[in-house]
Design a protein around this motif. Structure first.
Motif, PDB file in Angstrom:
ATOM      1  N   VAL A  23      47.503 -35.087 -93.735  1.00  0.00           N
ATOM      2  CA  VAL A  23      48.351 -35.839 -94.708  1.00  0.00           C
ATOM      3  C   VAL A  23      49.235 -35.007 -95.524  1.00  0.00           C
ATOM      4  O   VAL A  23      48.978 -33.662 -96.064  1.00  0.00           O
ATOM      5  CB  VAL A  23      47.294 -36.218 -95.714  1.00  0.00           C
ATOM      6  CG1 VAL A  23      47.807 -37.186 -96.630  1.00  0.00           C
ATOM      7  CG2 VAL A  23      46.283 -37.316 -94.922  1.00  0.00           C
ATOM      8  N   VAL A  24      50.556 -35.113 -95.275  1.00  0.00           N
ATOM      9  CA  VAL A  24      51.496 -34.296 -96.091  1.00  0.00           C
ATOM     10  C   VAL A  24      51.723 -34.793 -97.350  1.00  0.00           C
ATOM     11  O   VAL A  24      51.675 -34.163 -98.376  1.00  0.00           O
ATOM     12  CB  VAL A  24      52.869 -34.744 -95.532  1.00  0.00           C
ATOM     13  CG1 VAL A  24      54.087 -34.042 -96.314  1.00  0.00           C
ATOM     14  CG2 VAL A  24      52.713 -33.839 -94.071  1.00  0.00           C
ATOM     15  N   ALA A  25      51.913 -36.248 -97.871  1.00  0.00           N
ATOM     16  CA  ALA A  25      51.625 -36.683 -99.207  1.00  0.00           C
ATOM     17  C   ALA A  25      50.899 -38.029 -99.104  1.00  0.00           C
ATOM     18  O   ALA A  25      50.591 -38.685 -98.053  1.00  0.00           O
ATOM     19  CB  ALA A  25      53.300 -37.100 -99.347  1.00  0.00           C
ATOM     20  N   LEU A  26      50.818 -38.715-100.349  1.00  0.00           N
ATOM     21  CA  LEU A  26      50.255 -39.912-100.710  1.00  0.00           C
ATOM     22  C   LEU A  26      50.937 -40.995-100.110  1.00  0.00           C
ATOM     23  O   LEU A  26      51.979 -41.101-100.182  1.00  0.00           O
ATOM     24  CB  LEU A  26      50.138 -39.912-102.110  1.00  0.00           C
ATOM     25  CG  LEU A  26      49.048 -41.039-102.802  1.00  0.00           C
ATOM     26  CD1 LEU A  26      47.793 -40.511-102.091  1.00  0.00           C
ATOM     27  CD2 LEU A  26      49.276 -41.020-104.142  1.00  0.00           C
ATOM     28  N   ARG A  27      50.410 -41.832 -99.521  1.00  0.00           N
ATOM     29  CA  ARG A  27      50.840 -42.966 -98.688  1.00  0.00           C
ATOM     30  C   ARG A  27      51.079 -44.130 -99.778  1.00  0.00           C
ATOM     31  O   ARG A  27      50.150 -44.245-100.702  1.00  0.00           O
ATOM     32  CB  ARG A  27      49.930 -43.592 -97.652  1.00  0.00           C
ATOM     33  CG  ARG A  27      49.946 -42.651 -96.360  1.00  0.00           C
ATOM     34  CD  ARG A  27      49.230 -43.036 -95.204  1.00  0.00           C
ATOM     35  NE  ARG A  27      47.705 -43.016 -95.414  1.00  0.00           N
ATOM     36  CZ  ARG A  27      47.059 -42.170 -94.697  1.00  0.00           C
ATOM     37  NH1 ARG A  27      47.891 -41.180 -93.995  1.00  0.00           N
ATOM     38  NH2 ARG A  27      46.033 -41.873 -94.842  1.00  0.00           N
ATOM     39  N   PRO A  28      52.204 -45.096 -99.782  1.00  0.00           N
ATOM     40  CA  PRO A  28      52.415 -46.026-100.841  1.00  0.00           C
ATOM     41  C   PRO A  28      50.998 -46.876-100.922  1.00  0.00           C
ATOM     42  O   PRO A  28      50.652 -47.140-102.070  1.00  0.00           O
ATOM     43  CB  PRO A  28      53.486 -46.748-100.132  1.00  0.00           C
ATOM     44  CG  PRO A  28      54.160 -45.802 -99.267  1.00  0.00           C
ATOM     45  CD  PRO A  28      53.145 -44.912 -98.724  1.00  0.00           C
ATOM     46  N   ARG A  29      50.200 -47.130 -99.879  1.00  0.00           N
ATOM     47  CA  ARG A  29      49.125 -48.118-100.102  1.00  0.00           C
ATOM     48  C   ARG A  29      47.945 -47.252-100.981  1.00  0.00           C
ATOM     49  O   ARG A  29      47.486 -48.009-101.846  1.00  0.00           O
ATOM     50  CB  ARG A  29      48.452 -48.574 -98.634  1.00  0.00           C
ATOM     51  CG  ARG A  29      47.356 -49.262 -98.714  1.00  0.00           C
ATOM     52  CD  ARG A  29      46.906 -49.716 -97.436  1.00  0.00           C
ATOM     53  NE  ARG A  29      45.998 -51.052 -97.444  1.00  0.00           N
ATOM     54  CZ  ARG A  29      46.440 -51.974 -97.081  1.00  0.00           C
ATOM     55  NH1 ARG A  29      47.801 -52.278 -96.572  1.00  0.00           N
ATOM     56  NH2 ARG A  29      45.751 -53.260 -97.145  1.00  0.00           N
ATOM     57  N   GLU A  30      47.787 -45.995-100.760  1.00  0.00           N
ATOM     58  CA  GLU A  30      46.848 -45.163-101.552  1.00  0.00           C
ATOM     59  C   GLU A  30      47.323 -45.273-102.998  1.00  0.00           C
ATOM     60  O   GLU A  30      46.457 -45.282-103.813  1.00  0.00           O
ATOM     61  CB  GLU A  30      46.793 -43.933-100.859  1.00  0.00           C
ATOM     62  CG  GLU A  30      45.929 -43.845 -99.520  1.00  0.00           C
ATOM     63  CD  GLU A  30      46.243 -42.606 -98.832  1.00  0.00           C
ATOM     64  OE1 GLU A  30      47.099 -41.723 -98.977  1.00  0.00           O
ATOM     65  OE2 GLU A  30      45.437 -42.328 -97.912  1.00  0.00           O
ATOM     66  N   ARG A  31      48.459 -44.874-103.180  1.00  0.00           N
ATOM     67  CA  ARG A  31      49.108 -45.080-104.446  1.00  0.00           C
ATOM     68  C   ARG A  31      48.982 -46.261-105.168  1.00  0.00           C
ATOM     69  O   ARG A  31      48.585 -46.266-106.450  1.00  0.00           O
ATOM     70  CB  ARG A  31      50.670 -44.547-104.363  1.00  0.00           C
ATOM     71  CG  ARG A  31      51.326 -44.615-105.787  1.00  0.00           C
ATOM     72  CD  ARG A  31      52.733 -44.460-106.014  1.00  0.00           C
ATOM     73  NE  ARG A  31      53.052 -43.247-104.835  1.00  0.00           N
ATOM     74  CZ  ARG A  31      54.023 -43.495-103.734  1.00  0.00           C
ATOM     75  NH1 ARG A  31      53.929 -44.792-103.433  1.00  0.00           N
ATOM     76  NH2 ARG A  31      54.448 -42.777-102.859  1.00  0.00           N
ATOM     77  N   GLY A  32      49.326 -47.242-104.512  1.00  0.00           N
ATOM     78  CA  GLY A  32      49.097 -48.556-105.150  1.00  0.00           C
ATOM     79  C   GLY A  32      47.428 -48.846-105.488  1.00  0.00           C
ATOM     80  O   GLY A  32      47.302 -49.327-106.617  1.00  0.00           O
ATOM     81  N   ALA A  33      46.634 -48.548-104.613  1.00  0.00           N
ATOM     82  CA  ALA A  33      45.271 -48.679-104.939  1.00  0.00           C
ATOM     83  C   ALA A  33      44.797 -47.772-106.013  1.00  0.00           C
ATOM     84  O   ALA A  33      43.979 -48.488-106.897  1.00  0.00           O
ATOM     85  CB  ALA A  33      44.457 -48.442-103.665  1.00  0.00           C
TER      86      ALA A  33
END
Length: 167
Positions: free
Chosen positions: A1-11
């Motif tokens: 994983v390079v960076a936080l994914r949008p779905r993880e950020r939203g959750a």
């Protein structure tokens, strides 16, 4: 994983707001007012940092520098959200958070039931005589003081920072 994914950020943002409002409600501090602004900002920051630390321990944050930047951006979004809450009409009070409906028993995250919805899907009639069945999750339900009106709040975390966080 390079960076936080949008779905993880939203959750993660949803979890932070759920925890924040649950604590504020338990402390009897609703509606949010400017009188308690500094205390509420401090609480939101504390709740966010707790969630950030817990999430970081999962190892899904990506490169450390990108995670540091992401944390700052999320915290900025959360503070903008809180500022917007202070400016919102105080005739509605947050009553339920992360409410699932249409999937069997209606459940608020961490609670047994929420009385606005039937256990099954919410059915809406169409003009042609057919109907659609809705199910899903509502980020937040606010109720008027007389509990005769409700307002649905949908947190938006995928928009640019200059955009709105909640609508």
């Amino acid at each position: 994983v390079v960076a936080l994914r949008p779905r993880e950020r939203g959750a993660l943002l949803h979890d932070i707001l759920h925890d924040f409002f649950t604590r504020v409600r338990a402390a009897g501090k609703l509606p949010l007012t400017r009188d308690g602004e500094i205390v509420l900002q401090r609480l939101l920051r504390t709740v966010a940092e707790e969630h950030f630390d817990r999430f970081a321990s999962s190892g899904a944050t990506g490169f450390p520098l990108l995670w540091d930047i992401e944390r700052e951006r999320m915290l900025e979004r959360l503070m903008m959200f809180l500022e917007r809450e202070f400016a919102a009409e105080a005739t509605f009070l947050p009553a339920a958070f992360e409410v699932q409906f249409g999937m069997g028993t209606v459940r608020e995250k961490g609670a047994d039931t929420f009385p606005l919805f039937p256990d099954g899907p919410v059915r809406l009639p169409l003009l042609n005589g057919e109907e659609i069945a809705l199910r899903g999750r509502i980020d937040r339900i606010d109720l008027s003081a007389d509990q005769r009106r409700a307002r649905i709040v949908d947190y938006k975390s995928g928009k640019p920072l200059r955009g709105r966080f909640a609508s």
